[in-house]
Write a protein that holds these residues in place. Structure first.
Motif, PDB file in Angstrom:
ATOM      1  N   SER A 121      35.613  56.323  42.606  1.00 40.12           N
ATOM      2  CA  SER A 121      34.764  55.156  42.865  1.00 40.12           C
ATOM      3  C   SER A 121      33.351  55.638  43.165  1.00 40.12           C
ATOM      4  O   SER A 121      33.122  56.313  44.167  1.00 40.12           O
ATOM      5  CB  SER A 121      35.307  54.353  44.053  1.00 40.12           C
ATOM      6  OG  SER A 121      36.606  53.884  43.788  1.00 40.12           O
ATOM      7  N   LEU A 122      32.411  55.270  42.300  1.00 42.01           N
ATOM      8  CA  LEU A 122      31.042  55.729  42.470  1.00 42.01           C
ATOM      9  C   LEU A 122      30.166  54.712  43.195  1.00 42.01           C
ATOM     10  O   LEU A 122      29.251  55.073  43.920  1.00 42.01           O
ATOM     11  CB  LEU A 122      30.425  56.053  41.099  1.00 42.01           C
ATOM     12  CG  LEU A 122      31.146  57.151  40.294  1.00 42.01           C
ATOM     13  CD1 LEU A 122      30.478  57.338  38.943  1.00 42.01           C
ATOM     14  CD2 LEU A 122      31.140  58.465  41.075  1.00 42.01           C
ATOM     15  N   VAL A 123      30.440  53.424  42.991  1.00 45.17           N
ATOM     16  CA  VAL A 123      29.618  52.394  43.616  1.00 45.17           C
ATOM     17  C   VAL A 123      30.437  51.110  43.744  1.00 45.17           C
ATOM     18  O   VAL A 123      31.290  50.805  42.904  1.00 45.17           O
ATOM     19  CB  VAL A 123      28.341  52.138  42.786  1.00 45.17           C
ATOM     20  CG1 VAL A 123      28.694  51.576  41.401  1.00 45.17           C
ATOM     21  CG2 VAL A 123      27.391  51.196  43.512  1.00 45.17           C
ATOM     22  N   GLY A 124      30.195  50.362  44.824  1.00 48.63           N
ATOM     23  CA  GLY A 124      30.830  49.055  44.990  1.00 48.63           C
ATOM     24  C   GLY A 124      32.289  49.127  45.364  1.00 48.63           C
ATOM     25  O   GLY A 124      32.842  50.189  45.665  1.00 48.63           O
ATOM     26  N   THR A 125      32.925  47.938  45.356  1.00 48.23           N
ATOM     27  CA  THR A 125      34.340  47.834  45.694  1.00 48.23           C
ATOM     28  C   THR A 125      35.180  47.900  44.431  1.00 48.23           C
ATOM     29  O   THR A 125      34.713  47.558  43.357  1.00 48.23           O
ATOM     30  CB  THR A 125      34.631  46.510  46.425  1.00 48.23           C
ATOM     31  OG1 THR A 125      34.258  45.424  45.570  1.00 48.23           O
ATOM     32  CG2 THR A 125      33.856  46.418  47.717  1.00 48.23           C
ATOM     33  N   PRO A 126      36.430  48.336  44.528  1.00 45.11           N
ATOM     34  CA  PRO A 126      37.283  48.439  43.345  1.00 45.11           C
ATOM     35  C   PRO A 126      37.569  47.071  42.735  1.00 45.11           C
ATOM     36  O   PRO A 126      38.053  46.166  43.432  1.00 45.11           O
ATOM     37  CB  PRO A 126      38.567  49.100  43.880  1.00 45.11           C
ATOM     38  CG  PRO A 126      38.567  48.808  45.344  1.00 45.11           C
ATOM     39  CD  PRO A 126      37.129  48.793  45.742  1.00 45.11           C
ATOM     40  N   GLN A 127      37.254  46.892  41.455  1.00 43.73           N
ATOM     41  CA  GLN A 127      37.478  45.625  40.781  1.00 43.73           C
ATOM     42  C   GLN A 127      38.964  45.315  40.725  1.00 43.73           C
ATOM     43  O   GLN A 127      39.748  46.096  40.217  1.00 43.73           O
ATOM     44  CB  GLN A 127      36.914  45.683  39.356  1.00 43.73           C
ATOM     45  CG  GLN A 127      36.998  44.375  38.583  1.00 43.73           C
ATOM     46  CD  GLN A 127      36.083  43.310  39.156  1.00 43.73           C
ATOM     47  OE1 GLN A 127      35.073  43.622  39.750  1.00 43.73           O
ATOM     48  NE2 GLN A 127      36.445  42.056  38.987  1.00 43.73           N
ATOM     49  N   GLY A 128      39.342  44.151  41.287  1.00 44.47           N
ATOM     50  CA  GLY A 128      40.744  43.770  41.276  1.00 44.47           C
ATOM     51  C   GLY A 128      41.563  44.382  42.391  1.00 44.47           C
ATOM     52  O   GLY A 128      42.764  44.144  42.485  1.00 44.47           O
ATOM     53  N   GLY A 129      40.939  45.164  43.241  1.00 45.45           N
ATOM     54  CA  GLY A 129      41.662  45.798  44.337  1.00 45.45           C
ATOM     55  C   GLY A 129      42.073  44.788  45.391  1.00 45.45           C
ATOM     56  O   GLY A 129      41.357  43.812  45.648  1.00 45.45           O
ATOM     57  N   VAL A 130      43.223  45.013  46.024  1.00 46.00           N
ATOM     58  CA  VAL A 130      43.708  44.061  47.028  1.00 46.00           C
ATOM     59  C   VAL A 130      42.781  43.979  48.237  1.00 46.00           C
ATOM     60  O   VAL A 130      42.769  42.974  48.955  1.00 46.00           O
ATOM     61  CB  VAL A 130      45.135  44.432  47.488  1.00 46.00           C
ATOM     62  CG1 VAL A 130      46.114  44.290  46.341  1.00 46.00           C
ATOM     63  CG2 VAL A 130      45.176  45.860  48.039  1.00 46.00           C
ATOM     64  N   ALA A 185      38.247  55.290  47.789  1.00 45.53           N
ATOM     65  CA  ALA A 185      39.661  55.524  47.466  1.00 45.53           C
ATOM     66  C   ALA A 185      39.900  55.741  45.984  1.00 45.53           C
ATOM     67  O   ALA A 185      40.899  56.356  45.593  1.00 45.53           O
ATOM     68  CB  ALA A 185      40.502  54.349  47.959  1.00 45.53           C
ATOM     69  N   GLY A 186      39.000  55.252  45.132  1.00 42.41           N
ATOM     70  CA  GLY A 186      39.189  55.415  43.694  1.00 42.41           C
ATOM     71  C   GLY A 186      40.035  54.291  43.106  1.00 42.41           C
ATOM     72  O   GLY A 186      40.587  53.459  43.825  1.00 42.41           O
ATOM     73  N   VAL A 187      40.127  54.273  41.789  1.00 46.93           N
ATOM     74  CA  VAL A 187      40.903  53.240  41.078  1.00 46.93           C
ATOM     75  C   VAL A 187      41.759  53.897  40.002  1.00 46.93           C
ATOM     76  O   VAL A 187      41.468  55.000  39.543  1.00 46.93           O
ATOM     77  CB  VAL A 187      39.971  52.196  40.429  1.00 46.93           C
ATOM     78  CG1 VAL A 187      39.218  51.412  41.480  1.00 46.93           C
ATOM     79  CG2 VAL A 187      38.990  52.863  39.468  1.00 46.93           C
ATOM     80  N   MET A 188      42.827  53.192  39.612  1.00 50.37           N
ATOM     81  CA  MET A 188      43.699  53.661  38.549  1.00 50.37           C
ATOM     82  C   MET A 188      43.322  52.961  37.251  1.00 50.37           C
ATOM     83  O   MET A 188      43.281  51.737  37.190  1.00 50.37           O
ATOM     84  CB  MET A 188      45.158  53.373  38.886  1.00 50.37           C
ATOM     85  CG  MET A 188      45.688  54.134  40.089  1.00 50.37           C
ATOM     86  SD  MET A 188      45.824  55.907  39.791  1.00 50.37           S
ATOM     87  CE  MET A 188      47.164  55.931  38.599  1.00 50.37           C
ATOM     88  N   VAL A 189      43.014  53.730  36.225  1.00 46.89           N
ATOM     89  CA  VAL A 189      42.676  53.190  34.906  1.00 46.89           C
ATOM     90  C   VAL A 189      43.618  53.804  33.890  1.00 46.89           C
ATOM     91  O   VAL A 189      43.566  55.008  33.628  1.00 46.89           O
ATOM     92  CB  VAL A 189      41.208  53.495  34.530  1.00 46.89           C
ATOM     93  CG1 VAL A 189      40.889  52.929  33.142  1.00 46.89           C
ATOM     94  CG2 VAL A 189      40.255  52.914  35.565  1.00 46.89           C
ATOM     95  N   GLU A 190      44.529  52.958  33.343  1.00 46.61           N
ATOM     96  CA  GLU A 190      45.508  53.415  32.352  1.00 46.61           C
ATOM     97  C   GLU A 190      46.297  54.617  32.861  1.00 46.61           C
ATOM     98  O   GLU A 190      46.519  55.589  32.140  1.00 46.61           O
ATOM     99  CB  GLU A 190      44.820  53.746  31.023  1.00 46.61           C
ATOM    100  CG  GLU A 190      44.166  52.538  30.367  1.00 46.61           C
ATOM    101  CD  GLU A 190      43.521  52.885  29.034  1.00 46.61           C
ATOM    102  OE1 GLU A 190      43.461  54.095  28.698  1.00 46.61           O
ATOM    103  OE2 GLU A 190      43.077  51.964  28.342  1.00 46.61           O
ATOM    104  N   GLY A 191      46.699  54.521  34.147  1.00 46.33           N
ATOM    105  CA  GLY A 191      47.533  55.560  34.736  1.00 46.33           C
ATOM    106  C   GLY A 191      46.786  56.787  35.219  1.00 46.33           C
ATOM    107  O   GLY A 191      47.401  57.726  35.735  1.00 46.33           O
ATOM    108  N   LYS A 192      45.455  56.791  35.095  1.00 45.14           N
ATOM    109  CA  LYS A 192      44.661  57.947  35.525  1.00 45.14           C
ATOM    110  C   LYS A 192      43.762  57.563  36.689  1.00 45.14           C
ATOM    111  O   LYS A 192      43.197  56.488  36.729  1.00 45.14           O
ATOM    112  CB  LYS A 192      43.818  58.477  34.365  1.00 45.14           C
ATOM    113  CG  LYS A 192      44.636  59.019  33.201  1.00 45.14           C
ATOM    114  CD  LYS A 192      43.735  59.577  32.127  1.00 45.14           C
ATOM    115  CE  LYS A 192      44.546  60.143  30.954  1.00 45.14           C
ATOM    116  NZ  LYS A 192      43.677  60.691  29.893  1.00 45.14           N
TER     117      LYS A 192
END
Length: 246
Positions: free
Chosen positions: A21-30, A10-17
């Motif tokens: 997601s290349l590997v593992g689970t999103p850090q801090g994701g619900v 699904a990918g992650v948001m970093v500073e609005g961008k």
């Protein structure tokens, strides 16, 4: 499996961008705690089936502790955990993984916001019992939230509005840490909060000089607004039946 695959990609948001997601689970994701439980359930099964006699494993998401009665048992547990994780293509965090000797209060460890350490019994000389209280990191995090919520420019219109927000924070924190040996930590948190509130009132009333202490009238006024009291009788309970507090 298809749904899990979508979460992992699904990918992650970093500073609005949006970042891929290349590997593992999103850090801090619900969803991360659930994904960790799904994947590490294999570790639980392998441990119970092959290694339960070596040590007792307690896991919550990706945080876990293994307890053993002897140091050789702990060292053997670590070797077996490392082997299980290799089979799952994972590895222990080198900075967060350590062996701690609890005997006679020699050491302690943090787990899920708590600090666990054996302390000498007041009643029985020479006996030590495992105690637990909010860790230093948990206290620092709470103080940080106090600073943000009570800061004079956070936008609150009055003290009543401030109390509503603080009570939500205090109830949740108290309900989590209300068991164990947390009396001193609750007293420290209460004292820190009153210092923040004294500064808040000083700024709000445009006082001059170092007004670090609330007067008795203002103290009763804040209590009259329903500010949650961390030191009130009955809020702390020893491990056993846990009840929520309003």
């Amino acid at each position: 499996m298809k749904l899990i695959s979508k979460w992992l990609k699904a990918g992650v948001m970093v500073e609005g961008k949006m970042m891929e997601s290349l590997v593992g689970t999103p850090q801090g994701g619900v969803i991360s705690p659930l994904l960790a439980n799904i994947y590490l359930h294999q570790m639980d099964e392998i441990w119970e089936r092959e290694n339960a006699t070596v040590g007792e494993l307690t896991r919550y998401c990706d945080d876990f502790a293994v307890l053993s009665k002897t140091r050789p048992g702990v060292e053997e547990s670590r070797k077996r955990i490392e082997e299980i994780l290799r089979r799952l293509k994972l590895e222990l965090h080198p900075e967060k993984t350590r062996i701690v000797e609890l005997n006679w209060g020699k050491g302690g460890f943090n787990f899920l916001g708590w600090h666990a350490r054996k302390c000498a019994s007041v009643k029985y000389r020479g006996r030590y019992y495992l105690n637990r209280w909010p860790s230093s990191a948990s206290m620092k995090k709470l103080y940080g939230k106090f600073r943000v919520m009570v800061y004079r420019n956070r936008g609150v219109r009055n003290a009543r509005e401030l109390v509503i927000g603080l009570n939500q924070l205090l109830r949740g924190w108290a309900n989590y840490f209300c068991t164990g040996n947390s009396t001193k930590k609750f007293q420290q948190a209460q004292k820190h909060l009153w210092g923040r509130l004294a500064l808040f009132e000083s700024k709000r009333r445009r006082r001059t000089g170092p007004y670090w202490n609330l007067g008795q009238h203002e103290y009763q006024w804040f209590k009259g607004l329903g500010l949650y009291d961390l030191t009130r009788k009955g809020i702390l309970r020893y491990p056993g039946i846990v009840a929520t507090h309003g």
